[in-house]
Design a protein around this motif. Structure first.
Motif, PDB file in Angstrom:
ATOM      1  N   MET A   1       0.971  -1.193  -0.126  1.00  0.00           N
ATOM      2  CA  MET A   1       0.006  -0.023   0.098  1.00  0.00           C
ATOM      3  C   MET A   1       0.825   1.203   0.104  1.00  0.00           C
ATOM      4  O   MET A   1       2.111   1.135   0.304  1.00  0.00           O
ATOM      5  N   GLY A   2       0.294   2.416  -0.474  1.00  0.00           N
ATOM      6  CA  GLY A   2       0.982   3.493  -0.144  1.00  0.00           C
ATOM      7  C   GLY A   2       0.329   4.781  -0.358  1.00  0.00           C
ATOM      8  O   GLY A   2      -1.036   4.699  -0.440  1.00  0.00           O
ATOM      9  N   TRP A   3       1.008   5.907  -0.066  1.00  0.00           N
ATOM     10  CA  TRP A   3       0.372   7.416  -0.188  1.00  0.00           C
ATOM     11  C   TRP A   3       0.993   8.154  -1.463  1.00  0.00           C
ATOM     12  O   TRP A   3       2.216   7.889  -1.582  1.00  0.00           O
ATOM     13  N   TYR A   4       0.206   8.539  -2.182  1.00  0.00           N
ATOM     14  CA  TYR A   4       0.543   9.654  -3.230  1.00  0.00           C
ATOM     15  C   TYR A   4       0.032  10.860  -3.049  1.00  0.00           C
ATOM     16  O   TYR A   4      -1.118  11.059  -2.199  1.00  0.00           O
ATOM     17  N   ARG A   5       0.422  11.707  -3.616  1.00  0.00           N
ATOM     18  CA  ARG A   5      -0.052  13.238  -3.504  1.00  0.00           C
ATOM     19  C   ARG A   5      -0.182  14.113  -4.711  1.00  0.00           C
ATOM     20  O   ARG A   5       1.060  13.641  -5.604  1.00  0.00           O
TER      21      ARG A   5
ATOM     22  N   GLY B   1      -1.689  21.753 -10.624  1.00  0.00           N
ATOM     23  CA  GLY B   1      -0.937  21.868 -11.854  1.00  0.00           C
ATOM     24  C   GLY B   1       0.409  21.013 -11.565  1.00  0.00           C
ATOM     25  O   GLY B   1       1.154  21.148 -12.782  1.00  0.00           O
ATOM     26  N   LYS B   2       0.413  20.000 -10.858  1.00  0.00           N
ATOM     27  CA  LYS B   2       1.804  19.202 -10.959  1.00  0.00           C
ATOM     28  C   LYS B   2       0.955  17.667 -11.144  1.00  0.00           C
ATOM     29  O   LYS B   2      -0.209  17.296 -10.922  1.00  0.00           O
ATOM     30  N   GLN B   3       1.960  16.810 -11.425  1.00  0.00           N
ATOM     31  CA  GLN B   3       1.609  15.329 -11.578  1.00  0.00           C
ATOM     32  C   GLN B   3       1.714  14.436 -10.135  1.00  0.00           C
ATOM     33  O   GLN B   3       2.261  15.298  -9.279  1.00  0.00           O
TER      34      GLN B   3
ATOM     35  N   THR C   1       1.248  21.018   0.551  1.00  0.00           N
ATOM     36  CA  THR C   1       0.006  21.275   0.146  1.00  0.00           C
ATOM     37  C   THR C   1      -0.365  20.335  -0.965  1.00  0.00           C
ATOM     38  O   THR C   1       0.288  20.502  -2.059  1.00  0.00           O
ATOM     39  N   ALA C   2      -1.471  19.541  -0.771  1.00  0.00           N
ATOM     40  CA  ALA C   2      -1.904  18.527  -2.041  1.00  0.00           C
ATOM     41  C   ALA C   2      -2.814  17.713  -1.533  1.00  0.00           C
ATOM     42  O   ALA C   2      -3.320  17.862  -0.509  1.00  0.00           O
ATOM     43  N   VAL C   3      -3.542  17.081  -2.632  1.00  0.00           N
ATOM     44  CA  VAL C   3      -4.547  15.980  -2.356  1.00  0.00           C
ATOM     45  C   VAL C   3      -3.668  14.866  -1.985  1.00  0.00           C
ATOM     46  O   VAL C   3      -2.932  14.437  -2.950  1.00  0.00           O
ATOM     47  N   TYR C   4      -3.918  14.193  -1.220  1.00  0.00           N
ATOM     48  CA  TYR C   4      -3.335  12.758  -0.916  1.00  0.00           C
ATOM     49  C   TYR C   4      -4.144  11.832  -0.987  1.00  0.00           C
ATOM     50  O   TYR C   4      -5.340  11.762  -0.623  1.00  0.00           O
TER      51      TYR C   4
ATOM     52  N   ALA D   1      -7.566  13.344   0.111  1.00  0.00           N
ATOM     53  CA  ALA D   1      -7.842  13.985   1.051  1.00  0.00           C
ATOM     54  C   ALA D   1      -7.200  15.474   1.024  1.00  0.00           C
ATOM     55  O   ALA D   1      -5.968  14.980   0.840  1.00  0.00           O
ATOM     56  N   GLN D   2      -7.560  16.499   1.140  1.00  0.00           N
ATOM     57  CA  GLN D   2      -7.118  17.576   0.919  1.00  0.00           C
ATOM     58  C   GLN D   2      -6.155  18.012   2.363  1.00  0.00           C
ATOM     59  O   GLN D   2      -6.656  17.881   3.266  1.00  0.00           O
ATOM     60  N   VAL D   3      -4.919  18.289   1.992  1.00  0.00           N
ATOM     61  CA  VAL D   3      -4.001  18.569   2.925  1.00  0.00           C
ATOM     62  C   VAL D   3      -3.516  19.983   2.536  1.00  0.00           C
ATOM     63  O   VAL D   3      -2.868  20.104   1.458  1.00  0.00           O
ATOM     64  N   THR D   4      -3.811  21.156   3.428  1.00  0.00           N
ATOM     65  CA  THR D   4      -3.407  22.349   2.941  1.00  0.00           C
ATOM     66  C   THR D   4      -2.446  22.923   4.496  1.00  0.00           C
ATOM     67  O   THR D   4      -3.082  23.123   5.414  1.00  0.00           O
ATOM     68  N   VAL D   5      -1.278  23.392   3.863  1.00  0.00           N
ATOM     69  CA  VAL D   5      -0.430  23.851   5.061  1.00  0.00           C
ATOM     70  C   VAL D   5      -0.032  25.279   4.564  1.00  0.00           C
ATOM     71  O   VAL D   5       0.305  25.840   3.538  1.00  0.00           O
ATOM     72  N   SER D   6      -0.397  26.334   5.582  1.00  0.00           N
ATOM     73  CA  SER D   6      -0.216  27.648   5.535  1.00  0.00           C
ATOM     74  C   SER D   6       0.912  28.199   6.118  1.00  0.00           C
ATOM     75  O   SER D   6       1.642  27.501   6.896  1.00  0.00           O
TER      76      SER D   6
END
Length: 115
Positions: free
Chosen positions: A33-37, A41-43, A90-93, A109-114
């Motif tokens: 299993m894994g996590w991607y983000r 505008g990015k791959q 910051t990305a969708v994970y 899941a959206q992760v946003t870092v301010s």
């Protein structure tokens, strides 16, 4: 196999979040299993992977030392502990599971870092 992520949100730089991925359905067919983000505008990129037993993990250089991947096969769950978060995280994970014949993806899941 169905995968559902949770735990995303908004956090300040330097903060922490923990993502969870719950697997259901034919979970017996899941291997690694894994996590991607994917940032705007990015791959989509690999963040971390873990093998079926949880004994082997792999991380992208950009998250080494800050993120930790783990899984609880008994509960059909996988986690991503994210510490020292940066705005560039910051990305969708997305949760990913490799089955016997195909790969499965969660909805993200959206992760946003301010800053």
């Amino acid at each position: 196999v169905q995968l559902v992520e949770s735990g995303g949100g908004l956090v300040q730089a330097g903060g922490s979040l923990r993502l969870s991925c719950a697997a259901s359905g034919s979970t017996f067919s899941i291997n690694a299993m894994g996590w991607y983000r994917q940032a705007p505008g990015k791959q989509r990129e690999l963040v971390a992977t873990i093998n079926s037993s949880g004994s082997s993990t792999n991380y992208a250089d950009s998250v080494k030392g800050r993120f930790t991947i783990s899984r609880d096969s008994g509960k059909n769950r996988m986690y991503l502990q994210m510490n020292s978060l940066r705005p560039e995280d910051t990305a969708v994970y997305y949760c990913n599971a490799r089955g016997m014949v195909r790969a499965y993806w969660g909805q993200g899941a959206q992760v946003t870092v301010s800053s």
